[in-house]
Scaffold this active site. Structure first.
Site, short mmCIF file in Angstrom:
data_model
loop_
_atom_site.label_atom_id
_atom_site.label_comp_id
_atom_site.label_asym_id
_atom_site.label_seq_id
_atom_site.Cartn_x
_atom_site.Cartn_y
_atom_site.Cartn_z
N PRO A 20 0.79 -1.23 0.00
CA PRO A 20 0.00 0.00 0.00
C PRO A 20 0.82 1.28 0.00
CG PRO A 20 -0.17 -1.16 2.10
CD PRO A 20 0.49 -2.09 1.14
N ASN A 21 0.38 2.19 -0.84
CA ASN A 21 0.90 3.56 -0.96
C ASN A 21 2.26 3.67 -1.64
OD1 ASN A 21 -1.37 4.78 0.32
ND2 ASN A 21 -0.62 3.99 2.26
N ARG A 28 5.63 11.75 -3.12
CA ARG A 28 5.36 12.31 -1.79
C ARG A 28 6.47 11.89 -0.82
NH1 ARG A 28 -0.17 13.27 -1.12
NH2 ARG A 28 0.47 14.23 0.83
N TYR A 33 11.48 8.62 1.64
CA TYR A 33 11.52 7.51 0.69
C TYR A 33 12.31 7.80 -0.59
CZ TYR A 33 7.87 5.75 3.77
OH TYR A 33 7.18 5.31 4.87
N ASN A 84 7.99 -5.91 -0.51
CA ASN A 84 7.86 -4.75 0.35
C ASN A 84 6.37 -4.61 0.63
OD1 ASN A 84 7.73 -2.40 1.74
ND2 ASN A 84 8.92 -1.17 0.27
N ALA A 87 2.88 -0.90 4.93
CA ALA A 87 2.37 -0.94 6.30
C ALA A 87 1.78 -2.31 6.66
CB ALA A 87 1.33 0.16 6.49
N GLU A 108 12.29 -10.00 2.42
CA GLU A 108 11.56 -8.79 2.83
C GLU A 108 12.42 -7.57 2.50
OE1 GLU A 108 10.63 -8.87 7.03
OE2 GLU A 108 9.87 -6.81 7.01
N HIS A 110 12.65 -3.17 2.49
CA HIS A 110 12.11 -1.87 2.87
C HIS A 110 13.03 -0.76 2.41
CE1 HIS A 110 8.97 -3.61 5.30
NE2 HIS A 110 9.88 -4.42 5.81
N ARG A 117 12.60 3.73 13.16
CA ARG A 117 11.49 4.68 13.09
C ARG A 117 10.55 4.46 14.29
NH1 ARG A 117 9.13 4.61 7.15
NH2 ARG A 117 8.03 6.43 8.01
O1 CA2 Z 1 10.35 1.59 4.23
C1 CA2 Z 1 9.52 0.92 3.64
O2 CA2 Z 1 9.72 0.45 2.52
C2 CA2 Z 1 8.14 0.71 4.27
O3 CA2 Z 1 7.69 -0.59 3.89
C3 CA2 Z 1 7.25 1.78 3.69
C4 CA2 Z 1 5.86 1.76 4.29
C5 CA2 Z 1 5.92 1.79 5.81
O4 CA2 Z 1 4.61 1.68 6.34
C6 CA2 Z 1 6.79 0.69 6.35
O5 CA2 Z 1 6.86 0.83 7.76
C7 CA2 Z 1 8.19 0.77 5.78
C8 CA2 Z 1 5.06 2.96 3.79
C9 CA2 Z 1 4.89 2.99 2.31
C10 CA2 Z 1 4.29 4.28 1.92
O6 CA2 Z 1 4.93 4.68 0.74
C11 CA2 Z 1 4.99 6.01 0.46
C12 CA2 Z 1 5.90 6.37 -0.50
C13 CA2 Z 1 6.04 7.69 -0.81
C14 CA2 Z 1 5.27 8.64 -0.17
C15 CA2 Z 1 4.36 8.27 0.80
C16 CA2 Z 1 4.20 6.93 1.10
#
Ligand code: CA2
Length: 155
Positions: A20-21, A28, A33, A84, A87, A108, A110, A117
């Site tokens: 997701p996202n 963003r 990221y 990946n 969340a 896995e 990330h 974090r």
């Molecule tokens: O660090 C990672 O790859 C995460 O999997 C990213 C997730 C977060 O919930 C994990 O704890 C760690 C969040 C992905 C959201 O992706 C975005 C990318 C750009 C802007 C906003 C959100």
């Protein structure tokens, strides 16, 4: 099978899943990221896979059920998984069960280092179903994860 096809070396087939996202990558929150889009990450991953005699099929979904279906599909169509789970990493017992059931290796991945974090990101529900984890190197985590996965598959 033709003689030429029989001689062609088998390319290791990797399924890369982003949760997701992650479609927002490069658009963003670049301070967390980075500036690369997910499309660019996928392009780089495909190029590296080719160098390593592998293929990679990259997919992203915001829907847990679709990720579960893709993991189940991997049992017959892929040799390994890069995941990946976004969340869902921290919440999804269903993803853990699916990875256990599929019985092909998963790494896995990330972008950030969740353990550095917020406390609610410290636990991964999927880690125990994976052969390893790469976190904290931005988009390079995907490339390092691919190398680790191929190493595990070819050992
Ligand atoms: O660090 C990672 O790859 C995460 O999997 C990213 C997730 C977060 O919930 C994990 O704890 C760690 C969040 C992905 C959201 O992706 C975005 C990318 C750009 C802007 C906003 C959100």
């Amino acid at each position: 099978m033709t003689a030429r096809a029989a001689k062609r070396p088998h390319r290791t087939r990797v399924l890369c899943l982003s949760g997701p996202n992650l479609q927002l990558l490069g658009v963003r929150e670049p301070e967390i990221y980075g500036h690369e889009t997910l499309a660019l990450v996928h392009e780089r991953l495909a190029a590296r896979a080719k160098e390593l005699s592998a293929t990679v099929d990259c997919r992203q979904s915001n829907h847990e059920g679709l990720l579960l279906d893709w993991i189940a599909e991997a049992r017959t169509s892929f040799d390994g998984i890069l995941l990946n789970a976004g969340a869902f990493t921290h919440t999804s017992l269903a993803l853990f069960d699916a990875l256990k059931a599929v019985a092909i290796p998963c790494v896995e991945v990330h972008l950030s280092n969740p353990e550095a974090r917020e406390a609610y990101r410290h636990e991964s529900k999927v880690a125990a179903a994976c052969v390893g984890k790469v976190a904290g190197f931005g988009p390079q985590s995907y490339l390092l994860g691919l190398e680790g996965l191929l190493g595990a598959l070819r050992r």
